[in-house]
Write an enzyme that holds these catalytic residues in place. Structure first.
Site, PDB file in Angstrom:
ATOM      1  N   GLU A  98      -0.956   3.353   5.078  1.00  0.00           N
ATOM      2  CA  GLU A  98       0.166   3.050   4.181  1.00  0.00           C
ATOM      3  C   GLU A  98       0.874   1.778   4.613  1.00  0.00           C
ATOM      4  O   GLU A  98       1.389   1.026   3.786  1.00  0.00           O
ATOM      5  CB  GLU A  98       1.118   4.257   4.130  1.00  0.00           C
ATOM      6  CG  GLU A  98       0.496   5.384   3.298  1.00  0.00           C
ATOM      7  CD  GLU A  98       0.693   6.773   3.857  1.00  0.00           C
ATOM      8  OE1 GLU A  98       1.665   7.002   4.601  1.00  0.00           O
ATOM      9  OE2 GLU A  98      -0.140   7.649   3.535  1.00  0.00           O
ATOM     10  N   GLY A 174      -3.707  12.249   1.471  1.00  0.00           N
ATOM     11  CA  GLY A 174      -2.785  12.761   0.460  1.00  0.00           C
ATOM     12  C   GLY A 174      -3.461  13.070  -0.860  1.00  0.00           C
ATOM     13  O   GLY A 174      -2.801  13.273  -1.873  1.00  0.00           O
TER      14      GLY A 174
END
Ligand code: 13P
Length: 251
Positions: A98, A174
């Protein structure tokens, strides 16, 4: 040589103070009798102090999700290695996908952070991992190799012995799409070969390599049963005591 299993929770930008404190308290209690597996939690920076007070002296170590490479000065919004140590951190996650793909961090920037962390005595959890398109193009190992070389440039043999690597395929983070144990094991073995090539075989056998990406209690046993998977870096499932401890039990 047997490597110890290491399960770390990356809480990312989740929870409020109350939730972070409750989760930390629950984990300390649940982990009190765990032996043979290292455990860490990486809360948001603003809750490091509160969580650090709770996990102090327990089986649960503290980690941060990022750090800046400079020692101090005019770097608005950043935190130094000394600040993290002051808060009781042992680990710092660096190069998370991320940060690479959402915040635009480069290997060169990650490399400065890795060096600063190692110089300060923090253990970096260095993340590497390919995008889905890179995997589909057959470029997984070349992407991993580039990230490894770029992020660890100038890191000595002695220093590499204290680094933890986390293989996190971006397409599995995720998404609920977990890499199969065989897919993950293939990359972990490839990473060990890269370490042996760039450093030596002894160090390749020492460095723990975690897997991250949709790890849950029900897939943890198969993943962690692979010979080169030494633990897990857990996102979503790290936010619930029972799920995180289910993964620890799997280790
Ligand atoms: P999830 O477990 O939510 O897929 O996140 C993995 C991760 O990014 C841990 O750093």
């Amino acid at each position: 040589m047997a490597r110890r299993k290491f399960i770390a929770g990356n809480w990312k930008m989740n929870l409020d103070r109350k939730g972070a404190v409750a989760l930390a308290e629950g984990l300390v209690k649940a982990a009190a009798n765990v032996v043979g597996c290292d455990i860490a939690v990486c809360p948001p920076a603003c809750y490091l102090e509160a969580v650090g007070q709770i996990v102090k002296g327990s089986n649960v170590a503290l980690g941060a999700q990022n750090v800046y490479h400079q020692a101090n000065g005019a770097f608005t919004g950043e935190l130094s290695t000394a600040m993290l140590l002051d808060l009781g951190c042992k680990y710092v996650i660096l190069g998370h996908s991320e940060r690479r793909h959402v915040l635009g961090e480069t290997d060169a920037e990650i490399n400065k952070k890795v060096i600063a962390a190692l110089d300060a005595g923090l253990i970096p959890i260095l993340c590497v991992g390919e995008l889905l398109a890179e995997r589909e193009a057959g470029n997984t190992m070349s992407v991993i190799r580039t990230q490894f070389d770029g992020s660890l440039a100038g890191v000595s043999r002695e220093k590499l012995k204290t680094v933890v690597i986390a293989y996190e395929p971006v397409w599995a983070i995720g998404t609920g799409k977990v890499a199969s144990p065989a897919q993950a094991e293939e990359v972990h073995l490839g990473l060990r070969k890269i370490i042996a090539e760039r450093y030596n075989n002894e160090i390749a056998q020492i460095v723990p390599i975690q897997y991250g990406g949709s790890v849950k209690p029900d897939n943890a046993v198969d993943l962690l049963g692979q010979p080169n998977i030494d633990g897990a870096l857990v996102g979503g499932a790290a936010l619930k005591v029972d799920q995180f401890m289910g993964i620890v039990a799997g280790a």
